[in-house]
Every structure is written in structure tokens, then in C-alpha cells.
Design a protein around this motif. Structure first.
Motif, PDB file in Angstrom:
ATOM      1  N   GLY A 164     -65.217 131.588-110.980  1.00 56.22           N
ATOM      2  CA  GLY A 164     -64.442 132.970-111.133  1.00 56.22           C
ATOM      3  C   GLY A 164     -62.872 132.715-111.742  1.00 56.22           C
ATOM      4  N   VAL A 165     -62.598 131.412-111.886  1.00 61.08           N
ATOM      5  CA  VAL A 165     -61.146 131.068-112.372  1.00 61.08           C
ATOM      6  C   VAL A 165     -61.337 130.247-113.610  1.00 61.08           C
ATOM      7  CG1 VAL A 165     -58.999 129.853-111.687  1.00 61.08           C
ATOM      8  CG2 VAL A 165     -60.319 131.103-109.906  1.00 61.08           C
ATOM      9  N   LYS A 166     -60.274 130.451-114.308  1.00 62.27           N
ATOM     10  CA  LYS A 166     -60.233 129.714-115.699  1.00 62.27           C
ATOM     11  C   LYS A 166     -59.451 128.499-115.401  1.00 62.27           C
ATOM     12  CE  LYS A 166     -58.628 130.148-120.558  1.00 62.27           C
ATOM     13  NZ  LYS A 166     -57.665 131.077-121.545  1.00 62.27           N
ATOM     14  N   TRP A 167     -60.106 126.976-115.791  1.00 63.12           N
ATOM     15  CA  TRP A 167     -59.639 125.906-115.675  1.00 63.12           C
ATOM     16  C   TRP A 167     -59.628 125.198-116.830  1.00 63.12           C
ATOM     17  CZ3 TRP A 167     -58.980 124.323-110.379  1.00 63.12           C
ATOM     18  CH2 TRP A 167     -59.135 124.942-109.695  1.00 63.12           C
ATOM     19  N   GLN A 168     -58.691 124.137-117.031  1.00 62.42           N
ATOM     20  CA  GLN A 168     -58.811 123.435-118.100  1.00 62.42           C
ATOM     21  C   GLN A 168     -59.039 121.715-117.622  1.00 62.42           C
ATOM     22  OE1 GLN A 168     -55.071 122.914-120.369  1.00 62.42           O
ATOM     23  NE2 GLN A 168     -55.994 122.220-122.128  1.00 62.42           N
ATOM     24  N   VAL A 169     -59.929 121.215-118.607  1.00 59.94           N
ATOM     25  CA  VAL A 169     -60.351 119.930-118.012  1.00 59.94           C
ATOM     26  C   VAL A 169     -59.167 118.978-118.458  1.00 59.94           C
ATOM     27  CG1 VAL A 169     -62.133 118.072-118.667  1.00 59.94           C
ATOM     28  CG2 VAL A 169     -62.639 120.457-118.653  1.00 59.94           C
ATOM     29  N   ALA A 170     -58.730 118.126-117.618  1.00 61.35           N
ATOM     30  CA  ALA A 170     -57.737 117.163-117.716  1.00 61.35           C
ATOM     31  C   ALA A 170     -58.006 115.800-117.848  1.00 61.35           C
ATOM     32  CB  ALA A 170     -56.515 117.332-116.509  1.00 61.35           C
ATOM     33  N   ALA A 171     -58.945 115.298-117.180  1.00 59.96           N
ATOM     34  CA  ALA A 171     -59.437 114.163-117.637  1.00 59.96           C
ATOM     35  C   ALA A 171     -61.042 114.118-116.952  1.00 59.96           C
ATOM     36  CB  ALA A 171     -58.717 113.055-116.548  1.00 59.96           C
ATOM     37  N   LEU A 172     -61.796 113.082-117.755  1.00 60.65           N
ATOM     38  CA  LEU A 172     -63.264 112.722-117.167  1.00 60.65           C
ATOM     39  C   LEU A 172     -63.193 111.115-116.645  1.00 60.65           C
ATOM     40  CD1 LEU A 172     -65.019 114.256-120.370  1.00 60.65           C
ATOM     41  CD2 LEU A 172     -64.796 115.267-117.848  1.00 60.65           C
ATOM     42  N   SER A 173     -63.892 111.066-115.507  1.00 60.57           N
ATOM     43  CA  SER A 173     -63.904 109.846-114.925  1.00 60.57           C
ATOM     44  C   SER A 173     -65.301 109.562-114.295  1.00 60.57           C
ATOM     45  CB  SER A 173     -62.871 109.645-113.723  1.00 60.57           C
ATOM     46  OG  SER A 173     -62.915 108.547-113.075  1.00 60.57           O
ATOM     47  N   GLY A 174     -66.163 109.027-114.955  1.00 60.19           N
ATOM     48  CA  GLY A 174     -67.529 108.721-114.629  1.00 60.19           C
ATOM     49  C   GLY A 174     -68.311 110.217-114.416  1.00 60.19           C
ATOM     50  N   GLN A 175     -68.815 110.623-113.206  1.00 58.14           N
ATOM     51  CA  GLN A 175     -69.326 111.637-112.847  1.00 58.14           C
ATOM     52  C   GLN A 175     -68.482 112.598-112.332  1.00 58.14           C
ATOM     53  OE1 GLN A 175     -72.468 112.512-113.659  1.00 58.14           O
ATOM     54  NE2 GLN A 175     -72.489 110.598-114.711  1.00 58.14           N
ATOM     55  N   THR A 176     -66.908 112.527-112.371  1.00 56.59           N
ATOM     56  CA  THR A 176     -66.113 113.339-111.968  1.00 56.59           C
ATOM     57  C   THR A 176     -65.180 114.215-112.933  1.00 56.59           C
ATOM     58  OG1 THR A 176     -65.603 111.969-109.717  1.00 56.59           O
ATOM     59  CG2 THR A 176     -64.186 113.584-110.132  1.00 56.59           C
ATOM     60  N   LYS A 209     -65.208 118.372-122.861  1.00 59.90           N
ATOM     61  CA  LYS A 209     -64.369 117.116-123.208  1.00 59.90           C
ATOM     62  C   LYS A 209     -62.925 117.775-122.568  1.00 59.90           C
ATOM     63  CE  LYS A 209     -66.990 115.465-126.947  1.00 59.90           C
ATOM     64  NZ  LYS A 209     -66.784 114.894-128.467  1.00 59.90           N
ATOM     65  N   VAL A 210     -62.092 116.615-122.780  1.00 64.71           N
ATOM     66  CA  VAL A 210     -60.800 116.662-122.209  1.00 64.71           C
ATOM     67  C   VAL A 210     -59.899 117.788-123.022  1.00 64.71           C
ATOM     68  CG1 VAL A 210     -58.544 115.534-122.011  1.00 64.71           C
ATOM     69  CG2 VAL A 210     -60.642 114.511-121.565  1.00 64.71           C
ATOM     70  N   GLY A 211     -59.415 118.790-122.624  1.00 62.65           N
ATOM     71  CA  GLY A 211     -58.831 119.900-123.217  1.00 62.65           C
ATOM     72  C   GLY A 211     -59.445 121.182-123.066  1.00 62.65           C
ATOM     73  N   ALA A 212     -60.991 121.145-122.931  1.00 60.26           N
ATOM     74  CA  ALA A 212     -61.590 122.253-122.967  1.00 60.26           C
ATOM     75  C   ALA A 212     -61.362 123.259-121.766  1.00 60.26           C
ATOM     76  CB  ALA A 212     -63.036 122.004-122.962  1.00 60.26           C
ATOM     77  N   HIS A 213     -61.388 124.410-121.877  1.00 61.59           N
ATOM     78  CA  HIS A 213     -61.296 125.438-120.969  1.00 61.59           C
ATOM     79  C   HIS A 213     -62.724 125.872-120.376  1.00 61.59           C
ATOM     80  CE1 HIS A 213     -57.243 125.587-122.943  1.00 61.59           C
ATOM     81  NE2 HIS A 213     -56.943 126.036-121.810  1.00 61.59           N
ATOM     82  N   VAL A 214     -62.712 125.943-119.059  1.00 57.70           N
ATOM     83  CA  VAL A 214     -64.054 126.384-118.484  1.00 57.70           C
ATOM     84  C   VAL A 214     -63.714 127.384-117.397  1.00 57.70           C
ATOM     85  CG1 VAL A 214     -65.088 124.051-118.926  1.00 57.70           C
ATOM     86  CG2 VAL A 214     -64.030 124.601-116.663  1.00 57.70           C
ATOM     87  N   ARG A 215     -64.729 128.125-117.227  1.00 50.17           N
ATOM     88  CA  ARG A 215     -64.788 129.197-116.295  1.00 50.17           C
ATOM     89  C   ARG A 215     -65.686 128.494-114.903  1.00 50.17           C
ATOM     90  NH1 ARG A 215     -62.680 133.985-115.851  1.00 50.17           N
ATOM     91  NH2 ARG A 215     -62.508 134.118-118.192  1.00 50.17           N
ATOM     92  N   HIS A 224     -61.795 116.301-113.666  1.00 51.90           N
ATOM     93  CA  HIS A 224     -60.629 116.650-113.209  1.00 51.90           C
ATOM     94  C   HIS A 224     -60.001 117.949-113.793  1.00 51.90           C
ATOM     95  CE1 HIS A 224     -59.860 112.850-111.001  1.00 51.90           C
ATOM     96  NE2 HIS A 224     -60.715 112.362-112.063  1.00 51.90           N
ATOM     97  N   LEU A 225     -59.802 119.030-113.059  1.00 55.42           N
ATOM     98  CA  LEU A 225     -59.380 120.404-113.527  1.00 55.42           C
ATOM     99  C   LEU A 225     -58.055 120.768-113.240  1.00 55.42           C
ATOM    100  CD1 LEU A 225     -62.924 122.154-112.646  1.00 55.42           C
ATOM    101  CD2 LEU A 225     -62.350 121.080-114.767  1.00 55.42           C
ATOM    102  N   VAL A 226     -57.584 121.482-114.202  1.00 55.77           N
ATOM    103  CA  VAL A 226     -56.314 122.036-113.878  1.00 55.77           C
ATOM    104  C   VAL A 226     -56.155 123.451-113.799  1.00 55.77           C
ATOM    105  CG1 VAL A 226     -53.839 122.023-114.652  1.00 55.77           C
ATOM    106  CG2 VAL A 226     -54.973 119.872-114.650  1.00 55.77           C
ATOM    107  N   GLY A 227     -55.751 124.108-112.709  1.00 54.37           N
ATOM    108  CA  GLY A 227     -55.883 125.517-112.434  1.00 54.37           C
ATOM    109  C   GLY A 227     -54.741 126.351-113.414  1.00 54.37           C
ATOM    110  N   PRO A 228     -54.805 127.665-113.563  1.00 52.38           N
ATOM    111  CA  PRO A 228     -53.767 128.179-114.036  1.00 52.38           C
ATOM    112  C   PRO A 228     -52.317 128.293-113.265  1.00 52.38           C
ATOM    113  CG  PRO A 228     -55.196 130.085-112.762  1.00 52.38           C
ATOM    114  CD  PRO A 228     -55.760 128.404-112.727  1.00 52.38           C
ATOM    115  N   ASP A 229     -52.390 127.985-112.033  1.00 52.73           N
ATOM    116  CA  ASP A 229     -51.187 127.975-111.243  1.00 52.73           C
ATOM    117  C   ASP A 229     -50.448 126.470-111.301  1.00 52.73           C
ATOM    118  OD1 ASP A 229     -53.351 126.666-109.808  1.00 52.73           O
ATOM    119  OD2 ASP A 229     -52.714 127.784-107.815  1.00 52.73           O
ATOM    120  N   GLY A 230     -51.177 125.683-112.102  1.00 53.45           N
ATOM    121  CA  GLY A 230     -50.841 124.184-111.865  1.00 53.45           C
ATOM    122  C   GLY A 230     -51.413 123.152-111.087  1.00 53.45           C
ATOM    123  N   GLY A 231     -52.234 123.575-110.295  1.00 56.72           N
ATOM    124  CA  GLY A 231     -52.847 122.741-109.028  1.00 56.72           C
ATOM    125  C   GLY A 231     -53.990 122.254-109.714  1.00 56.72           C
ATOM    126  N   GLY A 232     -54.373 121.224-109.457  1.00 61.39           N
ATOM    127  CA  GLY A 232     -55.553 120.431-109.857  1.00 61.39           C
ATOM    128  C   GLY A 232     -56.761 120.287-108.704  1.00 61.39           C
TER     129      GLY A 232
END
Length: 416
Positions: free
Chosen positions: A21-33, A12-18, A35-43
């Protein structure tokens, strides 16, 4: 992210996933897409199917889902198979969360199994190399992955080598057409002179020719036909067996062991006269009679009644009371025979439910759901069936002249 205990982790939104090999945070869910945010702020926007199919994908901080253990079935496996499954359990847990005893347990995470440093695929590969070096045979990463997924779905039952748990068929790998012909030959012979087993072979061959044509079905050897006839015949149909009256609904199939998953689900009761002489209060010598109740799930003897003469209906009803009521420990008994010293029973929790268990003996207290009995007058009497009905117990009479229908009780009763 919210995770139900013993359920699959939910992204869900706010969950951290791997992922990759990189740790990401779920920023948004849109249908089957997703949206992830990486440790450097990139999406990055990733399809959910592509994200979940990544070999190193995992939800960080989620509990490892565990299936309910099939303890009743697990205990039926051979001891060697159970020990190997328990060994696999520790290795699978270490691959999943880094600790052999599961999440939240004490201990130090070994570097090669640290989820923060290695992907799931890398940990599986490291475990395969370790198991190969430990003597588990040639273990590949695919094998570790298969065992891990089986443990997720079925718990310890999924880690067993199921070649050791398969029930054998009474007909083996025989052709079903031959099996049907043997049953038909036994049906035609029923009610007539039994003759010999070898006398059935020409009839079986004739049935195969009439049904499938000459030479269509290969005729097995005489040894195979002999085995099929002896395994499919009803009790008393074989030439060497005594003549018995058997219900018409009996198909002649071999009995399979009864399976019960919880205490009291099925209790088998049997009575036998002991092969010993006892001195009774009136001074006479006689052989006492033993009535015993055995729980199928735990293999525990729930109660036993010893009678100086033939067992009566009131004695069988007393057996029910012995099973359902705590038995007080006598003052002269050693402490090991008391329930509060038994490690396998949750004594404190049981005492909170019934104060009588505080000074009880270390014996299971079970109210049976189903009782399997034979057709003895004691067990089909009105007194016994009324006692079972008042306690909500279902009485299941076994097949007449078939002691293998309740083997555990018959075996324990014969041992006395």
C-alpha cells in the motif's frame, strides 16, 4: 524502467512500484534481492519473489499488457457470449488502470478504482461488489482476479465463457472401447452386403467380448449404438445411403467447421445452377449457373460469376481476377455502395497502397492463400490450376461426395 508495448512491465533501477500500500522506488537490484526506498527516505531489502507475490504489488506508470485479440476465433462465439466478454473487458480495464477504455483514454477515474489511492486487491474487491449489484451473479474478488489474468494472457478470447465455444464430439461421452468396437464392426462389414444397422449390434457385442472379456465393458443401449454407427460410418456405408466410392484414408469422422483467422486464409468456391429462368441475348430461356467464392474468416462474398451456360475453366479463372482486383463503382450507384463510405474498411490506408481503390465499390479485395474446391472438371482443369499457381494460391480439393467440407460456399451458392 522501460516497458515494451504489449509486454509485461520490467522492474529496473529507478522504477516506482506499489508494495504494502506504499509507493516505493527501486534503488538497486542484487541477485534475488530488491532494494526499495520509501517516501520518507527509509530503505528496505525485499526478496523478488516475496515482492511480486504481494496482492497489491504493481508497477506504477506501466502500460497494461494486452494480448493480441483472437478476432477470428472470437467471432465464432455466440453473440450473447461476445457481448458479455466485451462488458467484462471494460470492467477489467477499470480495475487495472482506473479507466474503462484503457490507459490514455478520456474520462474521470472513480475514487474506488484510483490506483493512487487503492491497492489492486482493494480495486478487485470493489469491482466484485459492483458486478454483484449489477446482476452478474455472485461475483467474488477471486473471480475478478481470474478474469483480469485471463485478459492479460489471451485478450478478449480469455474473457469468453468457453463452455459456449467447445466443439462437440461426434461420439459424445461414449466409452472409447465401444467406439473402437463400432469402427471395427464397420470395417469388417465394408465391401459386403450392408444389411441393417441393427444387424451390426451382435457383431459389436462379440468384438467387445473377444477384446476385453465377457461383461467387462458395459454394453450401451440400442439408441446409443445407433447414434455411434450413424456418426462413425463412411458416406454410403449405412443401409439407407447410396453406394459411393470413398477414399480409403477417410476415417468416417464428422467434419468440424473450418477456422480461419485472417481474410484470404481459406476461400471456399462452389458452383450451382439457379432455379430460375433467364432471357439471354439470343432470345432463348435457360437456367444460368452461378459460381461464388466465400471467405471463411470474414464470411464475405469475395466474387461471383453468372454464366448463361455451364461454367468453364476461363470463368473460374475470371473469379480469381474478380477477387484480387478492385471493382469500380458505377456512376449510378448510391454512395453507400462506394468503398470510401464503408466504415469497416480502412479506405485511406488502402488508397495509399493502390490508387484504383479510390473509386472502387465497397467490396473486399483479397488474394486468397488457399482455395477449397470440389472435384468438378472446371476446378481441376489445367487452366484453373495454372491460374492459381501463377498467383501463388494453393488449391485444396474437398473430399468427394462430401458437401459439408465447404459448407459456406455450398450454402451461399444454393441461395443464389
Amino acid at each position: 524502467m522501460t516497458v515494451r508495448r504489449n509486454a509485461r512491465p520490467a522492474v529496473k533501477v529507478g522504477a516506482h512500484v506499489r508494495f504494502r500500500g506504499v509507493k516505493w522506488q527501486v534503488a538497486a537490484l542484487s541477485g534475488q534481492t530488491v532494494h526499495l526506498v520509501g517516501p520518507d527516505g527509509g530503505g528496505e531489502a525485499v526478496l523478488a519473489g516475496y515482492l511480486f507475490a504481494d496482492p497489491g504489488f504493481s508497477v506504477i506508470g506501466a502500460d497494461v499488457p494486452q494480448a493480441a485479440p483472437q478476432w477470428g476465433l472470437f467471432e465464432t462465439a455466440p453473440a450473447a457470449a461476445r457481448e458479455k466478454a466485451l462488458a467484462w473487458q471494460r470492467h477489467v480495464r477499470e480495475v487495472e488502470c482506473g479507466l474503462a477504455d484503457g490507459p490514455g483514454s478520456g474520462g474521470v477515474v472513480r475514487p474506488q478504482y484510483d490506483p493512487e489511492q487503492h491497492t489492486l486487491a482493494e480495486r478487485e474487491k470493489a469491482k466484485a461488489e459492483e458486478l454483484t449489484a449489477l446482476g452478474f451473479g455472485r461475483v467474488s474478488r477471486t473471480t475478478v482476479q481470474r478474469m483480469r489474468l485471463a485478459y492479460r494472457k489471451q485478450g478478449l478470447w480469455g474473457l469468453l465463457d468457453h463452455r459456449t465455444t467447445r466443439a462437440s464430439s461426434p461420439t459424445g461421452r461414449a466409452d472409447e472401447r465401444v467406439v473402437d468396437a463400432v469402427r471395427e464392426a464397420l470395417r469388417r462389414r465394408r465391401g459386403r452386403s450392408k444389411g441393417t444397422i441393427n444387424g451390426l449390434f451382435p457383431l459389436i457385442n462379440q468384438i467387445l467380448k473377444d477384446r476385453h472379456g465377457p461383461g467387462t465393458v458395459p454394453v450401451p443401449s440400442q439408441a446409443t449404438l445407433y447414434r455411434l454407427v450413424t456418426s462413425l460410418a463412411r458416406p454410403g456405408e449405412l443401409p439407407t445411403g447410396p453406394v459411393r466410392q470413398v477414399p480409403a484414408s477417410f476415417e468416417g469422422r464428422a467434419f468440424t467447421p473450418a477456422t480461419a483467422l485472417r481474410p484470404g486464409e481459406q476461400v471456399q468456391v462452389d458452383t450451382t445452377r439457379l432455379d430460375v429462368l433467364a432471357l439471354f441475348d439470343d432470345g432463348r430461356l435457360a437456367r444460368p449457373e452461378l459460381t461464388i467464392a466465400v471467405d471463411v474468416a470474414t464470411r464475405a462474398i469475395l466474387a461471383a460469376v453468372l454464366c448463361p451456360s455451364a461454367t468453364k475453366a476461363v470463368d473460374a479463372a475470371l473469379l480469381l481476377a474478380e477477387m484480387a482486383v478492385p471493382h469500380p463503382a458505377r456512376p449510378t450507384w448510391p454512395d453507400i455502395l462506394r468503398m470510401d463510405h464503408a466504415r469497416v474498411l480502412p479506405h485511406q490506408r488502402l488508397t495509399a497502397l493502390d490508387e484504383r481503390l479510390a473509386g472502387a465499390a465497397a467490396r473486399p479485395v483479397v488474394l486468397p492463400e488457399t482455395i477449397v474446391v470440389d472435384w468438378g472438371k472446371v476446378f481441376v482443369s489445367r487452366a484453373f490450376t495454372a491460374a492459381c499457381e501463377s498467383l501463388g494460391i494453393s488449391v485444396q480439393p474437398a473430399l468427394p461426395h462430401a458437401p459439408t467440407a465447404k459448407p459456406r460456399a455450398s450454402y451461399c451458392a444454393s441461395l443464389g
